[in-house]
Scaffold this active site. Structure first.
Site, short mmCIF file in Angstrom:
data_model
loop_
_atom_site.label_atom_id
_atom_site.label_comp_id
_atom_site.label_asym_id
_atom_site.label_seq_id
_atom_site.Cartn_x
_atom_site.Cartn_y
_atom_site.Cartn_z
N LYS A 84 6.14 45.04 -1.47
CA LYS A 84 4.87 45.78 -1.45
C LYS A 84 4.80 46.72 -2.66
O LYS A 84 5.81 46.91 -3.36
CB LYS A 84 4.74 46.56 -0.14
CG LYS A 84 5.83 47.58 0.09
CD LYS A 84 5.67 48.24 1.45
CE LYS A 84 6.81 49.17 1.74
NZ LYS A 84 6.45 50.30 2.57
N ARG A 181 4.78 55.97 13.94
CA ARG A 181 3.85 55.71 12.85
C ARG A 181 2.91 54.59 13.29
O ARG A 181 1.73 54.82 13.51
CB ARG A 181 4.61 55.35 11.58
CG ARG A 181 3.71 55.17 10.37
CD ARG A 181 4.49 55.01 9.07
NE ARG A 181 5.17 53.72 8.96
CZ ARG A 181 5.78 53.30 7.87
NH1 ARG A 181 5.82 54.06 6.78
NH2 ARG A 181 6.39 52.12 7.83
N HIS A 210 10.34 49.52 12.97
CA HIS A 210 10.79 50.12 11.70
C HIS A 210 11.56 51.38 12.03
O HIS A 210 11.17 52.13 12.93
CB HIS A 210 9.56 50.45 10.84
CG HIS A 210 9.89 50.91 9.46
ND1 HIS A 210 10.77 50.25 8.64
CD2 HIS A 210 9.45 51.98 8.73
CE1 HIS A 210 10.85 50.88 7.46
NE2 HIS A 210 10.06 51.93 7.50
N ARG A 266 14.49 43.19 6.43
CA ARG A 266 13.38 43.47 5.48
C ARG A 266 13.80 44.56 4.49
O ARG A 266 13.24 45.65 4.48
CB ARG A 266 12.14 43.97 6.22
CG ARG A 266 11.61 43.12 7.34
CD ARG A 266 10.30 43.75 7.87
NE ARG A 266 10.40 45.16 8.12
CZ ARG A 266 10.62 45.72 9.31
NH1 ARG A 266 10.75 44.97 10.39
NH2 ARG A 266 10.69 47.04 9.43
N TYR A 309 1.51 71.78 -23.86
CA TYR A 309 0.47 72.56 -23.17
C TYR A 309 1.05 73.82 -22.52
O TYR A 309 2.11 73.77 -21.88
CB TYR A 309 -0.16 71.72 -22.06
CG TYR A 309 -1.03 70.61 -22.56
CD1 TYR A 309 -2.17 70.88 -23.33
CD2 TYR A 309 -0.74 69.28 -22.26
CE1 TYR A 309 -2.97 69.85 -23.79
CE2 TYR A 309 -1.55 68.26 -22.71
CZ TYR A 309 -2.66 68.54 -23.48
OH TYR A 309 -3.44 67.53 -23.93
N CYS A 355 2.85 65.50 -21.12
CA CYS A 355 1.41 65.30 -21.28
C CYS A 355 1.01 63.97 -20.64
O CYS A 355 1.84 63.22 -20.16
CB CYS A 355 1.03 65.28 -22.75
SG CYS A 355 1.70 66.65 -23.69
N ASP A 357 -0.10 61.24 -22.11
CA ASP A 357 0.33 60.06 -22.87
C ASP A 357 1.61 60.26 -23.66
O ASP A 357 2.09 59.33 -24.30
CB ASP A 357 -0.76 59.66 -23.87
CG ASP A 357 -2.11 59.60 -23.21
OD1 ASP A 357 -2.26 58.77 -22.30
OD2 ASP A 357 -2.99 60.40 -23.57
C1 LIG Z 1 7.83 48.40 7.64
C2 LIG Z 1 8.81 48.44 6.49
N1 LIG Z 1 9.85 47.60 6.47
C3 LIG Z 1 10.74 47.61 5.46
C4 LIG Z 1 10.62 48.50 4.41
C5 LIG Z 1 11.65 48.50 3.31
O1 LIG Z 1 12.30 49.74 3.24
P1 LIG Z 1 13.40 50.04 2.14
O2 LIG Z 1 12.71 50.00 0.84
O3 LIG Z 1 13.92 51.39 2.48
O4 LIG Z 1 14.42 48.96 2.26
C6 LIG Z 1 9.56 49.40 4.40
C7 LIG Z 1 9.43 50.36 3.30
O5 LIG Z 1 8.94 51.43 3.35
C8 LIG Z 1 8.61 49.37 5.48
O6 LIG Z 1 7.57 50.21 5.51
#
Ligand SMILES: Cc1ncc(COP(=O)(O)O)c(C=O)c1O
Length: 413
Positions: A84, A181, A210, A266, A309, A355, A357
């Site tokens: 993601k 969540r 999760h 995952r 700046y 800055c 850029d």
């Molecule tokens: C639902 C879910 N599964 C797996 C992951 C992977 O987590 P990580 O990058 O800590 O391995 C995430 C990441 O935020 C997540 O939101």
């Protein structure tokens, strides 16, 4: 003739950077390279890399990290790479292509991220972890994405979408085990599973959850979450759901909790060679991303003169200040404290406000540095290294945020 590109010549030091320079100067792509608008996989294209600010992605290191995770798992457990947020800033399509041979599937957050992978020809299973808005259900089903559902209304929407398409929609159901969540509460699971059973065009592919705290040193919260999840699986089995592919483990749990591997894991961050916390041992994993640029200007500053700046930094001695063409619009954090870059094999301080850029370096103690020299913001140079964790610490944030923050205008090569 001293044009802008020729100015990069004097500082090119090692073979890798000389190779990159040649490619920047030469607008012809090498033979056999795809003519993608993003340029070649190995070197930046003149079309996207006129500026020397690039993030180099080591796809071999990425694959080796995936193999390292596999080595921790039973052969029956599937590895779904979390890609993601544009693969945590590494470039989702290229990461997916690189990992497709070594992973069993992918997980993304948004339906549109899954659609992008399908449009790029990724055929593996793609789990969509997040929410579905305004009629996305039918497209998710039509493109063969696997939605994770946590809301009863979505069960009906996916069943209806499946029926309209003449398909059975496979969904995974997310259950709540302590993160609070997203997820069906334990107390409602039985009812939700019974509803799924009755829906004609819906198939439950797996249960998932999760973990909120798999990366903290105290295992108690995760042990409790694993127990809750096991109870959910037992409830599903009692109702006759047997062929499920259940999953829970992020990187931290994949590494620290073998009893949380279930049927698939995952992991995200560990694939990219970064640790979710100091409690997660990532020995042997390799960083995948190297962020570098070249010095665009050098000037002398008298003692007492301010830089950048707001004049937040003033020279205490006659100073040589270098300017880099990278700033917060590229994702280099604005609020770093005591940050350094590598110029040659030397660690040089970043001074004054970053800055949009550009940012400035104090090169006084690197007197042989030149316009055109490579400056590394994340990664190694000779024996020196700046890790993503270093930069996150200087910016007062987490490594996840630094990686995701590297912006689209930095070419991934
Ligand atoms: C639902 C879910 N599964 C797996 C992951 C992977 O987590 P990580 O990058 O800590 O391995 C995430 C990441 O935020 C997540 O939101």
């Amino acid at each position: 003739m001293r044009n802008a590109l020729a100015r990069f010549m004097p500082g090119s030091r090692n073979a890798r950077d000389r190779g990159r320079l040649r490619w920047i100067v030469n607008p012809q792509p090498p033979r056999n390279e795809p003519s993608s608008p993003l340029g070649s996989l190995s070197e930046p294209s003149i079309r996207t890399s006129i500026r020397p600010t690039v993030a180099r992605i080591d796809v071999d290191a990425l694959r080796r990290n995936a193999q390292r995770l596999r080595a921790l798992m039973k052969s029956t457990v599937a590895l779904w790479a979390v890609i993601k947020a544009d693969a945590y800033g590494h470039g989702a399509i290229r990461v997916a292509r690189a990992l497709e041979p070594v992973c069993d599937g992918f997980a993304v957050s948004l339906a549109e991220e899954g659609l992008e992978l399908r449009a790029a020809g990724i055929r593996s299973c793609v789990l969509v972890l997040g929410a579905y808005y305004d009629g996305q259900h039918e497209e998710v089903v039509a493109r063969g994405l696997t939605p994770v559902v946590y809301d009863v209304a979505d069960l009906y929407a996916f069943s209806a979408a499946g029926a309209r398409r003449g398909l059975v929609a496979t969904i995974h159901l997310k259950v709540e085990t302590g993160m609070n969540r997203l997820g069906v509460p334990l107390s409602e699971l039985h009812d939700v599973l019974e509803r799924i059973e009755k829906l004609p065009a819906l198939r439950l592919g797996g249960l998932c959850t999760h973990f909120a705290s798999a990366d903290v040193a105290d295992d108690g919260t995760t042990d409790q979450a694993i127990l809750s999840f096991q109870k959910c699986l037992a409830d599903a089995r009692k109702l006759g759901f047997r062929e499920l592919q259940n999953h829970a483990a992020n990187s931290a749990a994949t590494i620290r909790f073998p009893n949380a591997h279930f049927d698939a894991v995952r992991p995200g961050l560990a694939l990219y060679g970064a640790a979710p916390s100091s409690a997660v041992n990532l020995d042997g994993f390799e960083p995948v991303l190297r962020l570098s640029t070249r010095i665009m200007a050098i000037h002398n500053v008298a003692p007492g003169e301010p830089v950048s700046y707001g004049g937040l930094w003033r020279a205490l001695r006659p100073s040589r200040i270098g300017t880099l063409p990278i700033g917060y619009a590229d994702g280099y954090p604005r609020h770093v404290r005591h940050a350094v870059a590598l110029v040659g094999s030397r660690r040089v301080p970043i001074v004054g406000a970053v800055c949009m850029d550009m940012l400035m370096l104090d090169l006084t103690d690197a007197p042989s540095s030149n316009v055109g020299d490579v400056a590394v913001l994340i990664g190694d140079y000779a024996s020196e290294q700046i890790t993503i964790d270093d930069l996150a610490r200087w910016a007062g944030t987490v490594n996840y945020e630094v990686l995701c923050g590297i912006s689209k205008r930095v070419p991934r090569i």
